[in-house]
Design an enzyme around this catalytic site. Structure first.
Site, short mmCIF file in Angstrom:
data_model
loop_
_atom_site.label_atom_id
_atom_site.label_comp_id
_atom_site.label_asym_id
_atom_site.label_seq_id
_atom_site.Cartn_x
_atom_site.Cartn_y
_atom_site.Cartn_z
N ARG A 84 48.55 108.94 -17.07
CA ARG A 84 47.44 108.61 -16.61
C ARG A 84 47.53 107.43 -15.38
NH1 ARG A 84 42.33 106.32 -20.55
NH2 ARG A 84 41.94 104.57 -19.14
N HIS B 231 48.99 110.76 -23.58
CA HIS B 231 49.13 110.37 -22.38
C HIS B 231 49.47 108.65 -22.31
CE1 HIS B 231 44.96 108.71 -22.69
NE2 HIS B 231 44.47 110.02 -22.95
C1 MIC Z 1 39.63 108.50 -22.61
C2 MIC Z 1 39.58 106.64 -23.16
O1 MIC Z 1 40.68 106.18 -22.81
C3 MIC Z 1 39.70 106.96 -24.78
O2 MIC Z 1 40.23 106.10 -25.37
O3 MIC Z 1 39.10 107.80 -25.43
C4 MIC Z 1 38.49 106.14 -22.82
C5 MIC Z 1 37.21 106.51 -23.12
C6 MIC Z 1 35.75 105.72 -23.05
O4 MIC Z 1 36.12 104.40 -23.33
O5 MIC Z 1 34.76 106.08 -22.80
C7 MIC Z 1 38.50 105.70 -21.59
O6 MIC Z 1 39.12 104.75 -21.14
O7 MIC Z 1 38.04 106.46 -20.64
MG MG Z 2 42.04 105.01 -24.09
#
Ligand code: MIC
Ligand code: MG
Length: 309
Positions: free
Chosen positions: A161, A116
């Site tokens: 995203r 993504h």
């Molecule tokens: C999904 C995410 O982009 C990630 O890097 O895992 C993060 C997860 C998190 O920091 O809890 C996100 O930006 O939501």
């Molecule tokens: Mg992330």
């Protein structure tokens, strides 16, 4: 033994087939190749590789400090460990549209099933923190179009995203999701949705699979699989869950060692030696060796001065 025998092309096809609306496929985040084996053994649908985990694993915050090479290399090591398809977090795509194009091909060659790309500015932030910002729609659409054009295997999943929900609200998130699909996105990751109804609104607005990010201590409640399935979600990630759990356990055992002078009180919570060997398939390596080195040591006939070979 060793790595997955399933080709990246086969994994990409499997991913495409499993992502139907409401399927709510569960992809826990692997924090290393060994944890990817555990996820496979527990028969989850796929593996998620989190940008936050890759950064945190290097002792860094998740603000876009990791390089494409670091991410592609580590994600490849994780992906090859499992027959399941792996999706990696490619942050903002590591630069301008031409860099995004290279990112896609690097990730394809690393054996990933998809990735993504998000619409944040650099330096990016965790999607569940305040103070993040997003690029304008045109800039984001260029990123997505570059990604879609660059792909070699048409089944490599390009997920777009958007972090705009926390900046401008749900309507903007839906508008942007639709525009990203028109620009070539195969799936949508609406970040930081407030409730199930918001997920449902995004699912109804686009006809591609939608992802739900069930990260702990964030802006979304931890909805269960059924709730997200009912909303129409195709894929759920638990990005940092295993890293948080493993580090929580590490902290507890370090406290035990320093407080008690021994790790004894935590031993029952550990993976046993035999379970660890089972996970790395120790037995298969033994069998391999036995198959190769199964000859008899030749005897030497010293009297006749000729070796009985
Ligand atoms: C999904 C995410 O982009 C990630 O890097 O895992 C993060 C997860 C998190 O920091 O809890 C996100 O930006 O939501
Ligand atoms: Mg992330």
């Amino acid at each position: 033994m060793l790595y997955s025998t399933k080709t990246p092309a086969a994994k990409r096809l499997a991913l495409r087939e499993m992502l139907t609306p409401g399927a709510a496929r569960q992809f826990p985040g692997a924090f290393n190749p060994l944890s990817a084996k555990l996820i496979s053994e527990k028969q989850f649908d796929g593996i998620y590789i989190s940008g936050a985990v890759l950064a945190n694993d290097l002792g860094l915050p998740d603000i876009g400090l990791t390089s494409l090479t670091e991410v592609a290399t580590r994600a490849g090591q994780i992906a090859r460990m499992s027959d399941l398809p792996a999706i990696v977090d490619a942050d903002t795509g590591f630069g301008e549209p031409m860099n995004v194009a290279r990112t896609i091909q690097e990730l394809e060659y690393a054996g990933l099933a998809g990735c993504h790309i998000e619409d944040q500015f650099n330096p990016k932030r965790c999607g569940h923190l305040d103070g993040k910002n997003v690029v304008d729609t045109d800039t984001m659409l260029k990123r997505i179009a570059a990604a879609a054009d660059a792909r070699i295997d048409q089944n490599f999943l390009i997920m777009a995203r958007t972090d705009i929900r926390a900046v401008e609200g749900l309507e903007s998130a839906i508008d942007r999701a639709k525009a990203m699909v028109d620009a070539g996105a195969d799936a949508i990751f609406p970040e930081a949705m407030k409730n199930v109804a918001e997920f449902e609104a995004v699912c109804n607005a686009v006809d591609v699979p939608v992802l739900a990010n069930m990260t702990e201590f964030g802006k979304s409640e931890l909805f269960n699989r059924q709730q997200l399935a009912d909303a129409g979600v195709a894929l759920i990630i638990y990005p940092v869950t295993l890293l948080r759990s493993a580090m929580g356990a590490a902290e507890r055992v370090l406290d035990a060692i320093s407080e008690d002078g021994t790790q004894q009180r935590e031993v029952d919570n550990m993976l046993t030696r035999s379970r660890l060997y089972e996970l790395v398939d120790y037995e298969a390596y033994n069998r391999f060796d036995t198959g190769i080195f199964n000859f008899q040591v030749p005897t030497l006939d010293i009297d006749s001065n000729s070796a009985n070979l």
